[in-house]
Scaffold this active site. Structure first.
Site, PDB file in Angstrom:
ATOM      1  N   TYR A 182       2.282  15.003  37.042  1.00  0.00           N
ATOM      2  CA  TYR A 182       1.782  16.362  37.298  1.00  0.00           C
ATOM      3  C   TYR A 182       0.476  16.314  38.090  1.00  0.00           C
ATOM      4  CZ  TYR A 182       0.048  21.095  36.413  1.00  0.00           C
ATOM      5  OH  TYR A 182      -0.437  22.374  36.566  1.00  0.00           O
TER       6      TYR A 182
HETATM    7  N1  LIG Z   1      -0.829  27.573  33.061  1.00  0.00           N
HETATM    8  C1  LIG Z   1      -1.851  26.834  33.443  1.00  0.00           C
HETATM    9  O1  LIG Z   1      -2.780  26.576  32.648  1.00  0.00           O
HETATM   10  C2  LIG Z   1      -1.920  26.326  34.857  1.00  0.00           C
HETATM   11  C3  LIG Z   1      -3.111  25.708  35.288  1.00  0.00           C
HETATM   12  C4  LIG Z   1      -3.188  25.211  36.570  1.00  0.00           C
HETATM   13  C5  LIG Z   1      -2.119  25.355  37.429  1.00  0.00           C
HETATM   14  N2  LIG Z   1      -0.972  25.965  37.020  1.00  0.00           N
HETATM   15  C6  LIG Z   1       0.148  26.065  37.959  1.00  0.00           C
HETATM   16  O2  LIG Z   1       0.651  27.384  37.959  1.00  0.00           O
HETATM   17  C7  LIG Z   1       2.037  27.344  38.318  1.00  0.00           C
HETATM   18  C8  LIG Z   1       2.821  28.176  37.330  1.00  0.00           C
HETATM   19  O3  LIG Z   1       2.758  27.536  36.060  1.00  0.00           O
HETATM   20  P1  LIG Z   1       2.811  28.320  34.670  1.00  0.00           P
HETATM   21  O4  LIG Z   1       1.771  27.728  33.829  1.00  0.00           O
HETATM   22  O5  LIG Z   1       2.854  29.778  34.891  1.00  0.00           O
HETATM   23  O6  LIG Z   1       4.221  27.787  34.110  1.00  0.00           O
HETATM   24  P2  LIG Z   1       5.427  28.533  33.372  1.00  0.00           P
HETATM   25  O7  LIG Z   1       6.286  27.425  32.848  1.00  0.00           O
HETATM   26  O8  LIG Z   1       4.968  29.568  32.412  1.00  0.00           O
HETATM   27  O9  LIG Z   1       6.159  29.272  34.573  1.00  0.00           O
HETATM   28  C9  LIG Z   1       6.764  28.540  35.615  1.00  0.00           C
HETATM   29  C10 LIG Z   1       7.902  29.348  36.213  1.00  0.00           C
HETATM   30  O10 LIG Z   1       8.496  28.536  37.260  1.00  0.00           O
HETATM   31  C11 LIG Z   1       9.899  28.645  37.135  1.00  0.00           C
HETATM   32  N3  LIG Z   1      10.559  27.480  37.738  1.00  0.00           N
HETATM   33  C12 LIG Z   1      10.641  26.236  37.198  1.00  0.00           C
HETATM   34  N4  LIG Z   1      11.388  25.454  38.013  1.00  0.00           N
HETATM   35  C13 LIG Z   1      11.774  26.221  39.060  1.00  0.00           C
HETATM   36  C14 LIG Z   1      12.555  25.966  40.210  1.00  0.00           C
HETATM   37  N5  LIG Z   1      13.123  24.776  40.431  1.00  0.00           N
HETATM   38  N6  LIG Z   1      12.738  26.969  41.101  1.00  0.00           N
HETATM   39  C15 LIG Z   1      12.202  28.194  40.864  1.00  0.00           C
HETATM   40  N7  LIG Z   1      11.455  28.493  39.788  1.00  0.00           N
HETATM   41  C16 LIG Z   1      11.253  27.510  38.901  1.00  0.00           C
HETATM   42  C17 LIG Z   1      10.143  28.740  35.633  1.00  0.00           C
HETATM   43  O11 LIG Z   1      11.444  29.280  35.359  1.00  0.00           O
HETATM   44  C18 LIG Z   1       9.000  29.642  35.201  1.00  0.00           C
HETATM   45  O12 LIG Z   1       9.360  31.010  35.270  1.00  0.00           O
HETATM   46  C19 LIG Z   1       2.441  25.876  38.344  1.00  0.00           C
HETATM   47  O13 LIG Z   1       2.459  25.411  39.671  1.00  0.00           O
HETATM   48  C20 LIG Z   1       1.331  25.203  37.558  1.00  0.00           C
HETATM   49  O14 LIG Z   1       1.152  23.860  37.912  1.00  0.00           O
HETATM   50  C21 LIG Z   1      -0.851  26.438  35.746  1.00  0.00           C
END
Ligand SMILES: NC(=O)c1ccc[n+]([C@@H]2O[C@H](COP(=O)([O-])OP(=O)(O)OC[C@H]3O[C@@H](n4cnc5c(N)ncnc54)[C@H](O)[C@@H]3O)[C@@H](O)[C@H]2O)c1
Length: 288
Positions: A161
């Protein structure tokens, strides 16, 4: 300085991974607070329809499209159909992402490949599908890629990641330069580096099926504890889109934490200091 409503209001947005977490927060804020026409793209059809229905029930414009960002042809057809049906695009957010816990040597090959194809290739597919359309339009457009505070740190037991987020950050920095080189002054590229935001990413994250299973699960538990103090997705979304409207390239939701991580990284590199040691989990498990 223009507010995000002036910059984005009335425009069309495409957000990948928009069914949940950060993406759903962005979709809700874009549709309901900024009045955008939002296309939510996600692989999870049931969650996608739920999130879209919530937005339309509250009076927003939202269209669900089931797309796997690993599939370059599917992302291309999403781009072509959105531009055909809605005209110029104002905002693309390459947000879909997944996580994987465990020692690198224990990571299942399919877990590695899934993460790389979603977190890195998925962003590339979005850029490759949409940028040619954006280059042809004269209206301003924003391309935001979801990196993370992890893009400027190193953290054991989340190596695929962390690596993917460093990759997204450097892809986005190079893309910013390429858009300028191509003379496309109407295209604004931004890298989003959130700290912890409430979502299901840690629940959905892969673990390991051989080697040290407990190390992977202890790291998942540690992240659940981090999540207890996380920012809500809609607050994160409002911050992200306001900073984009302000013309920021490095978009951060929790400036104190992210700036500290950036400073530590810069100092570590310029001092040529190896990554900070972490307490051994075996040491940590010893009774006090
Ligand atoms: N939540 C955090 O604390 C955080 C912090 C830093 C960065 N991020 C980044 O934010 C982004 C969203 O993460 P999140 O925390 O909301 O995660 P989450 O798991 O809540 O949501 C991710 C979404 O992506 C979708 N997804 C997964 N694989 C997919 C694919 N192959 N094609 C299309 N959609 C797909 C899932 O169905 C889900 O709806 C990510 O890139 C993550 O790295 C999140």
């Amino acid at each position: 300085m223009a507010g995000s409503v002036e910059v984005f209001g009335g425009g069309t947005a495409v957000i990948t991974g928009a069914a949940a977490g950060v993406g759903a927060g962005l979709a809700r804020h874009a549709a309901l607070a900024l009045g955008m026409n939002v296309v939510l793209a996600d692989i999870d059809e049931a969650a996608l329809r739920r999130t879209c229905a919530e937005i339309t029930d509250e009076g927003g414009r939202a269209t669900p499209v089931v797309v796997d960002v690993r599939d370059a042809a599917a992302v291309q057809s999403l781009a072509d159909s959105v531009v055909k049906e809605s005209g110029p695009l104002r905002l693309l957010v390459n947000n879909a992402g997944v996580l994987q816990f465990g020692y690198l040597w224990d990571i299942p090959v399919d877990g590695w490949e899934r993460l790389v194809s979603i977190n890195i290739s998925g962003v590339f597919h979005g850029v490759r599908a949409f940028l040619p359309h954006l280059l042809r339009q004269s209206e301003p457009a924003w391309v935001l890629n979801l990196a993370s505070i992890g893009a400027v740190t190193a953290r054991p037991l989340q190596t695929p990641y962390i690596m993917s987020k460093h990759a997204v950050l450097s892809m986005t920095e190079c893309l910013h330069q390429e858009v300028a080189l191509a003379g496309a002054r109407h295209i604004h590229v931004g890298a989003v580096l959130p700290g912890a935001v409430t979502s299901r990413i840690f629940d959905e994250a892969g673990g390991v099926d051989r080697g040290d299973l407990s190390a992977a699960e202890m790291e998942r538990e540690a992240m659940f504890r981090v999540r207890e103090h996380a920012m809500g997705p809609e607050e994160a979304a409002a911050t992200i889109l306001q900073q984009a409207a302000d013309g920021e390239f490095y978009i951060v939701t929790q400036p104190d934490a992210v700036h500290a991580a950036m400073r530590d990284r810069a100092q570590q590199l310029t001092a040529r200091r190896p990554p900070a040691p972490v307490r051994s989990r075996f040491t940590a498990q010893q009774p006090e």
